[in-house]
Design a protein around this motif. Structure first.
Motif, PDB file in Angstrom:
ATOM      1  N   VAL A  52       0.849  -1.193   0.000  1.00  0.00           N
ATOM      2  CA  VAL A  52       0.000   0.000   0.000  1.00  0.00           C
ATOM      3  C   VAL A  52       0.883   1.241   0.000  1.00  0.00           C
ATOM      4  O   VAL A  52       1.840   1.327   0.775  1.00  0.00           O
ATOM      5  CB  VAL A  52      -0.915  -0.008   1.245  1.00  0.00           C
ATOM      6  N   LYS A  54       2.343   4.831   0.872  1.00  0.00           N
ATOM      7  CA  LYS A  54       2.348   5.590   2.124  1.00  0.00           C
ATOM      8  C   LYS A  54       2.522   7.082   1.903  1.00  0.00           C
ATOM      9  O   LYS A  54       2.208   7.879   2.779  1.00  0.00           O
ATOM     10  CB  LYS A  54       3.477   5.093   3.025  1.00  0.00           C
ATOM     11  N   TYR A  55       3.048   7.458   0.736  1.00  0.00           N
ATOM     12  CA  TYR A  55       3.325   8.871   0.462  1.00  0.00           C
ATOM     13  C   TYR A  55       2.723   9.253  -0.888  1.00  0.00           C
ATOM     14  O   TYR A  55       2.708   8.457  -1.820  1.00  0.00           O
ATOM     15  CB  TYR A  55       4.835   9.126   0.443  1.00  0.00           C
ATOM     16  N   ARG A  56       2.213  10.496  -0.986  1.00  0.00           N
ATOM     17  CA  ARG A  56       1.597  10.971  -2.217  1.00  0.00           C
ATOM     18  C   ARG A  56       2.148  12.349  -2.567  1.00  0.00           C
ATOM     19  O   ARG A  56       2.343  13.189  -1.700  1.00  0.00           O
ATOM     20  CB  ARG A  56       0.084  11.041  -2.050  1.00  0.00           C
ATOM     21  N   THR A  64       2.603   8.087  -6.280  1.00  0.00           N
ATOM     22  CA  THR A  64       2.668   7.630  -4.894  1.00  0.00           C
ATOM     23  C   THR A  64       3.944   6.828  -4.693  1.00  0.00           C
ATOM     24  O   THR A  64       4.600   6.427  -5.655  1.00  0.00           O
ATOM     25  CB  THR A  64       1.453   6.742  -4.559  1.00  0.00           C
ATOM     26  N   ARG A  89       2.655  12.052   3.838  1.00  0.00           N
ATOM     27  CA  ARG A  89       2.092  10.769   4.277  1.00  0.00           C
ATOM     28  C   ARG A  89       0.598  10.718   3.956  1.00  0.00           C
ATOM     29  O   ARG A  89      -0.127  11.691   4.143  1.00  0.00           O
ATOM     30  CB  ARG A  89       2.314  10.594   5.768  1.00  0.00           C
ATOM     31  N   ILE A  90       0.166   9.572   3.480  1.00  0.00           N
ATOM     32  CA  ILE A  90      -1.248   9.350   3.175  1.00  0.00           C
ATOM     33  C   ILE A  90      -1.917   8.902   4.473  1.00  0.00           C
ATOM     34  O   ILE A  90      -1.475   7.966   5.127  1.00  0.00           O
ATOM     35  CB  ILE A  90      -1.422   8.270   2.089  1.00  0.00           C
ATOM     36  N   ARG A  91      -2.995   9.560   4.833  1.00  0.00           N
ATOM     37  CA  ARG A  91      -3.741   9.202   6.045  1.00  0.00           C
ATOM     38  C   ARG A  91      -4.744   8.121   5.678  1.00  0.00           C
ATOM     39  O   ARG A  91      -5.699   8.367   4.945  1.00  0.00           O
ATOM     40  CB  ARG A  91      -4.492  10.410   6.609  1.00  0.00           C
ATOM     41  N   HIS A  92      -4.492   6.902   6.142  1.00  0.00           N
ATOM     42  CA  HIS A  92      -5.391   5.786   5.843  1.00  0.00           C
ATOM     43  C   HIS A  92      -6.492   5.727   6.890  1.00  0.00           C
ATOM     44  O   HIS A  92      -6.265   5.941   8.073  1.00  0.00           O
ATOM     45  CB  HIS A  92      -4.646   4.463   5.832  1.00  0.00           C
ATOM     46  N   ALA A  93      -7.683   5.380   6.443  1.00  0.00           N
ATOM     47  CA  ALA A  93      -8.780   5.185   7.382  1.00  0.00           C
ATOM     48  C   ALA A  93      -8.573   3.857   8.105  1.00  0.00           C
ATOM     49  O   ALA A  93      -8.398   2.823   7.479  1.00  0.00           O
ATOM     50  CB  ALA A  93     -10.118   5.162   6.646  1.00  0.00           C
ATOM     51  N   ALA A  94      -8.537   3.887   9.413  1.00  0.00           N
ATOM     52  CA  ALA A  94      -8.233   2.680  10.170  1.00  0.00           C
ATOM     53  C   ALA A  94      -9.415   1.844  10.429  1.00  0.00           C
ATOM     54  O   ALA A  94     -10.481   1.913  10.493  1.00  0.00           O
ATOM     55  CB  ALA A  94      -7.574   3.045  11.491  1.00  0.00           C
TER      56      ALA A  94
END
Length: 94
Positions: A52, A54-56, A64, A89-94
């Motif tokens: 996945v 992590k950075y965009r 990415t 950093r990409i903020r992923h929905a947990a």
């Protein structure tokens, strides 16, 4: 004297083994070549899951980076200009 005879006997065993290996290598070069080409076509590696990102890149969201391998040029340029890694950093929905 015992040591010298033991060394001679061991040397004879090793030389016989080398002769056998050479004979086998001379008689099977085609089989070895076929095996190496087959291995190059279909490696027997286990499948790895997709990584996945992590950075965009904020300028181009399609760019990415997963944080593995060499750092992409867009990120290197941004870091040199004074920005931090966490800014991308990409903020992923947990």
């Amino acid at each position: 004297m015992r040591l010298a005879s033991a060394l001679r006997a061991e040397k004879a065993v090793v030389e016989n083994r080398l002769k056998q290996l050479r004979r086998r290598a001379e008689t099977q070069p085609a089989a070895r070549a076929a095996k190496s080409s087959r291995a190059a076509k279909s490696p027997d590696r286990r499948p790895y899951p997709a990584v996945v990102p992590k950075y965009r890149n904020p300028d181009r969201p399609s760019e990415t980076w997963a944080g593995r391998g060499k750092t992409p040029r867009w990120l290197t340029a941004q870091l040199k200009s004074g920005r931090r890694m966490d800014d991308f950093r990409i903020r992923h929905a947990a």
